[in-house]
Design a protein around this motif. Structure first.
Motif, PDB file in Angstrom:
ATOM      1  N   LYS A 168      36.295  33.994  35.565  1.00 35.57           N
ATOM      2  CA  LYS A 168      36.159  32.910  36.534  1.00 35.57           C
ATOM      3  C   LYS A 168      35.535  33.409  37.823  1.00 35.57           C
ATOM      4  O   LYS A 168      35.709  34.557  38.212  1.00 35.57           O
ATOM      5  N   SER A 169      34.835  32.510  38.479  1.00 40.67           N
ATOM      6  CA  SER A 169      34.326  32.754  39.813  1.00 40.67           C
ATOM      7  C   SER A 169      34.552  31.475  40.604  1.00 40.67           C
ATOM      8  O   SER A 169      34.150  30.396  40.159  1.00 40.67           O
ATOM      9  N   ALA A 170      35.239  31.585  41.723  1.00 38.51           N
ATOM     10  CA  ALA A 170      35.594  30.430  42.557  1.00 38.51           C
ATOM     11  C   ALA A 170      36.386  29.397  41.751  1.00 38.51           C
ATOM     12  O   ALA A 170      36.277  28.196  41.983  1.00 38.51           O
ATOM     13  N   GLY A 171      37.170  29.858  40.787  1.00 34.46           N
ATOM     14  CA  GLY A 171      38.006  28.970  39.988  1.00 34.46           C
ATOM     15  C   GLY A 171      37.300  28.315  38.814  1.00 34.46           C
ATOM     16  O   GLY A 171      37.920  27.600  38.035  1.00 34.46           O
ATOM     17  N   VAL A 172      35.998  28.553  38.651  1.00 34.19           N
ATOM     18  CA  VAL A 172      35.216  27.953  37.570  1.00 34.19           C
ATOM     19  C   VAL A 172      35.034  28.983  36.459  1.00 34.19           C
ATOM     20  O   VAL A 172      34.674  30.132  36.719  1.00 34.19           O
ATOM     21  N   VAL A 173      35.259  28.574  35.223  1.00 38.84           N
ATOM     22  CA  VAL A 173      35.064  29.481  34.090  1.00 38.84           C
ATOM     23  C   VAL A 173      33.568  29.678  33.884  1.00 38.84           C
ATOM     24  O   VAL A 173      32.839  28.721  33.617  1.00 38.84           O
ATOM     25  N   VAL A 174      33.117  30.930  34.043  1.00 38.73           N
ATOM     26  CA  VAL A 174      31.694  31.252  33.913  1.00 38.73           C
ATOM     27  C   VAL A 174      31.407  32.100  32.676  1.00 38.73           C
ATOM     28  O   VAL A 174      30.254  32.397  32.380  1.00 38.73           O
ATOM     29  N   GLN A 182      46.324  36.457  32.043  1.00 37.15           N
ATOM     30  CA  GLN A 182      45.439  37.222  32.913  1.00 37.15           C
ATOM     31  C   GLN A 182      43.995  36.859  32.614  1.00 37.15           C
ATOM     32  O   GLN A 182      43.641  36.543  31.476  1.00 37.15           O
ATOM     33  N   TYR A 183      43.174  36.909  33.653  1.00 38.45           N
ATOM     34  CA  TYR A 183      41.756  36.611  33.534  1.00 38.45           C
ATOM     35  C   TYR A 183      40.990  37.518  34.486  1.00 38.45           C
ATOM     36  O   TYR A 183      41.576  38.197  35.314  1.00 38.45           O
ATOM     37  N   ILE A 184      39.687  37.529  34.362  1.00 38.37           N
ATOM     38  CA  ILE A 184      38.850  38.327  35.256  1.00 38.37           C
ATOM     39  C   ILE A 184      38.213  37.402  36.284  1.00 38.37           C
ATOM     40  O   ILE A 184      37.633  36.379  35.927  1.00 38.37           O
ATOM     41  N   GLY A 185      38.359  37.779  37.545  1.00 36.73           N
ATOM     42  CA  GLY A 185      37.746  37.035  38.633  1.00 36.73           C
ATOM     43  C   GLY A 185      36.546  37.804  39.160  1.00 36.73           C
ATOM     44  O   GLY A 185      36.640  39.002  39.434  1.00 36.73           O
ATOM     45  N   LEU A 186      35.424  37.123  39.286  1.00 37.44           N
ATOM     46  CA  LEU A 186      34.213  37.738  39.818  1.00 37.44           C
ATOM     47  C   LEU A 186      33.986  37.262  41.243  1.00 37.44           C
ATOM     48  O   LEU A 186      34.099  36.072  41.522  1.00 37.44           O
ATOM     49  N   GLU A 187      33.688  38.196  42.126  1.00 33.95           N
ATOM     50  CA  GLU A 187      33.326  37.875  43.506  1.00 33.95           C
ATOM     51  C   GLU A 187      31.900  38.312  43.721  1.00 33.95           C
ATOM     52  O   GLU A 187      31.575  39.495  43.610  1.00 33.95           O
ATOM     53  N   ALA A 188      31.046  37.350  44.027  1.00 35.93           N
ATOM     54  CA  ALA A 188      29.622  37.638  44.197  1.00 35.93           C
ATOM     55  C   ALA A 188      29.395  38.477  45.439  1.00 35.93           C
ATOM     56  O   ALA A 188      30.057  38.307  46.461  1.00 35.93           O
ATOM     57  N   GLY A 189      28.450  39.392  45.346  1.00 33.22           N
ATOM     58  CA  GLY A 189      28.066  40.222  46.471  1.00 33.22           C
ATOM     59  C   GLY A 189      26.886  39.610  47.200  1.00 33.22           C
ATOM     60  O   GLY A 189      26.653  38.409  47.129  1.00 33.22           O
TER      61      GLY A 189
END
Length: 155
Positions: free
Chosen positions: A59-65, A109-116
């Protein structure tokens, strides 16, 4: 004639029940979101993945990507190598960071991505180097107890 009509309705009810059970099994197995959209593969490494499982959401910003495609143990670096399938419509910069997060207090558990902020985007086969491992509840409790024990010793 009436018997055939009753048989038809019972058969329809049984088929609907089987479809509902199949849907429930797919939801429980975290496989309900099949997508025929193109994906690109990104690899990450973590010291501890906790209870992360294949097919867990990314997920990124709560959206499954995307989804976790594979989890392997690398016996050279002694880390878990996690392969992510990210949908092609979602592009992330090369300096994106990945964290293993938990949905709720004791949820999945899930993986969260934070964009750079990099100009160049991740491509298939790239690695995300900035990662944060899972918070393991047992480790947190033992750290808390250890700190309390050292405080009691100092007094």
């Amino acid at each position: 004639m009436q018997r055939k009509s009753l048989d038809l309705w019972v058969g329809l009810f049984v088929v609907l029940g089987a479809a509902a059970l199949l849907f429930l099994a797919m939801k429980a197995g975290n496989m309900s979101s099949f997508s025929f959209e193109k994906n690109y593969t990104v690899i990450t490494r973590f010291d501890n993945i906790g209870g992360l499982k294949p097919r867990a959401p990314v997920k990124s910003a709560g959206v499954v990507v995307g989804r976790v495609a594979d989890i392997k143990f690398d016996d050279k670096s002694y880390q878990a190598s996690v392969t992510l399938d990210i949908e092609s419509r979602y592009q992330f910069p090369k300096d994106t960071s990945a964290k293993i997060l938990t949905a709720g207090l004791l949820g999945e558990q899930y993986i969260g991505l934070e964009a750079g902020g990099d100009i160049v985007n991740l491509a298939a086969g790239d690695r995300i180097t900035m990662t944060q491992s899972a918070m393991v509840l047992e480790n947190l409790i033992s750290q808390f107890l250890f700190s309390k024990a050292t405080e009691a010793k100092e007094e």
